[in-house]
Scaffold this active site. Structure first.
Site, PDB file in Angstrom:
ATOM      1  N   ASP A  48       0.946  -1.524   0.302  1.00 46.57           N
ATOM      2  CA  ASP A  48      -0.197   0.192   0.087  1.00 46.57           C
ATOM      3  C   ASP A  48       0.974   0.906   0.295  1.00 46.57           C
ATOM      4  O   ASP A  48       1.534   1.275   0.819  1.00 46.57           O
ATOM      5  CB  ASP A  48      -0.926  -0.051   0.802  1.00 46.57           C
ATOM      6  CG  ASP A  48      -1.676   1.155   1.107  1.00 46.57           C
ATOM      7  OD1 ASP A  48      -1.555   2.282   2.312  1.00 46.57           O
ATOM      8  OD2 ASP A  48      -3.129   1.364   0.431  1.00 46.57           O
ATOM      9  N   THR A  50      -0.197   4.474   0.522  1.00 42.53           N
ATOM     10  CA  THR A  50      -0.091   5.868   1.197  1.00 42.53           C
ATOM     11  C   THR A  50       0.293   5.186   3.062  1.00 42.53           C
ATOM     12  O   THR A  50       1.036   6.000   3.431  1.00 42.53           O
ATOM     13  CB  THR A  50      -1.979   5.839   1.726  1.00 42.53           C
ATOM     14  OG1 THR A  50      -2.417   6.218   0.435  1.00 42.53           O
ATOM     15  CG2 THR A  50      -2.505   6.455   2.869  1.00 42.53           C
ATOM     16  N   CYS A  84      -1.087   5.515 -11.343  1.00 47.55           N
ATOM     17  CA  CYS A  84      -1.474   4.929 -10.196  1.00 47.55           C
ATOM     18  C   CYS A  84      -0.508   6.336  -9.702  1.00 47.55           C
ATOM     19  O   CYS A  84      -0.154   7.231  -9.594  1.00 47.55           O
ATOM     20  CB  CYS A  84      -1.078   4.178  -9.347  1.00 47.55           C
ATOM     21  SG  CYS A  84      -0.575   4.210  -7.384  1.00 47.55           S
ATOM     22  N   ASN A  85      -1.589   7.846  -8.905  1.00 49.90           N
ATOM     23  CA  ASN A  85      -0.876   8.845  -8.361  1.00 49.90           C
ATOM     24  C   ASN A  85      -0.273   8.962  -7.250  1.00 49.90           C
ATOM     25  O   ASN A  85       0.995   9.128  -6.936  1.00 49.90           O
ATOM     26  CB  ASN A  85      -2.074  10.076  -8.350  1.00 49.90           C
ATOM     27  CG  ASN A  85      -2.731  10.604  -9.141  1.00 49.90           C
ATOM     28  OD1 ASN A  85      -2.917  11.460 -10.267  1.00 49.90           O
ATOM     29  ND2 ASN A  85      -3.696   9.473  -9.692  1.00 49.90           N
ATOM     30  N   CYS A 198      -6.327  10.647  -7.639  1.00 45.99           N
ATOM     31  CA  CYS A 198      -6.074   9.279  -7.258  1.00 45.99           C
ATOM     32  C   CYS A 198      -6.451   8.817  -8.588  1.00 45.99           C
ATOM     33  O   CYS A 198      -8.562   9.286  -8.644  1.00 45.99           O
ATOM     34  CB  CYS A 198      -6.591   9.122  -6.177  1.00 45.99           C
ATOM     35  SG  CYS A 198      -7.091   7.470  -5.566  1.00 45.99           S
TER      36      CYS A 198
END
Length: 250
Positions: A48, A50, A84-85, A198
């Site tokens: 992940d 984030t 993917c930002n 996103c």
């Protein structure tokens, strides 16, 4: 296979599927051979993004992407795209691993905003907590002389709910929630243009575009740029010349 590009995907898989669907359906075709040549690396096990950006004790997602870039570079694609930002946190590190041109979706989106809305001094930004936390979009937008609006404290939980609890966990788009976020950003925080930072939000835009608000959708923009470059290269333009328009200087 001649003249193909590589998609670094799987972040998440449903959002990557949306990007692939866009390039497949937007390219003009009369026969099977008119579709684009590409390799999709749907690396669903990339940690992940984030989680790591906010807490470096979590598993670092760079190494999985590094492995993908290095292995794909051996195949010599014409260029890389990474829909993917949040993963652009490591964009420069990844681009430095290869001689293959590596498009920066964030830069392309910001320059598209400047071209389409030259008189707008402010843009709303909704994104993952990681993208907000790392300030990449914020810094890039401010660098071109524009202001960023994040909305109030109620906005991020709504965005996180839409991205994670709806799309990533359930594979569905909550249309009403997506539209409510856009409405609040516009009506309460004065955002005439809202950037979807996103690719899950890009999926929401694809599935629920029936709203009156101006959005900058990086994934949709990247899809159009991908088609443009792939066709130019297929028709004989040199790769470096084709991609140079979209490799912005820092």
């Amino acid at each position: 296979m001649k003249h193909f590009f590589t998609i670094l995907g799987g972040m998440g898989t449903i959002a990557t599927e949306s990007y692939v669907r866009l390039i497949n359906h937007r390219v003009k075709i009369n026969k099977d051979q008119d579709y684009l040549n590409y390799i999709l690396v749907n690396d669903a096990e990339i940690p992940d993004r984030t989680a790591y950006i906010k807490d470096h004790t979590k598993e670092n997602f760079f190494f999985a992407l590094k492995d993908d870039v290095e292995k794909q570079s051996l195949l010599k694609p014409d260029f890389f795209v990474m829909p993917c930002n949040t993963a652009h946190y490591f964009y420069h590190d990844l681009a430095a691993l290869t001689e293959v041109p590596f498009l920066n979706m964030m830069d392309i989106a910001i320059h598209t905003f400047l071209e389409k809305f030259p008189n707008e001094k402010k843009i709303g930004l909704i994104a993952t907590e990681g993208s907000i936390y790392d300030r990449l979009y914020e810094k890039s937008i401010e660098k071109v002389g524009r202001e960023v609006e994040f909305g109030g404290s109620e906005i991020q939980p709504m965005v996180t709910d839409l991205i994670y609890h709806n799309i990533k966990e359930k594979g569905v788009v909550n249309k009403e929630l997506y539209h409510r976020i856009l409405q609040k950003m516009h009506d309460e925080y004065g955002c005439n243009v809202i950037l979807l930072g996103c690719t899950e939000l890009s999926l929401a835009q694809e599935k629920a575009p029936d709203h009156p608000y101006n959005v900058i959708d990086p994934q949709s923009i990247l899809a159009d740029v991908t088609i443009e470059l792939a066709l130019k290269i297929r028709n004989g333009m040199e790769v470096d010349k084709a991609v140079s328009k979209y490799l912005y200087q820092d």
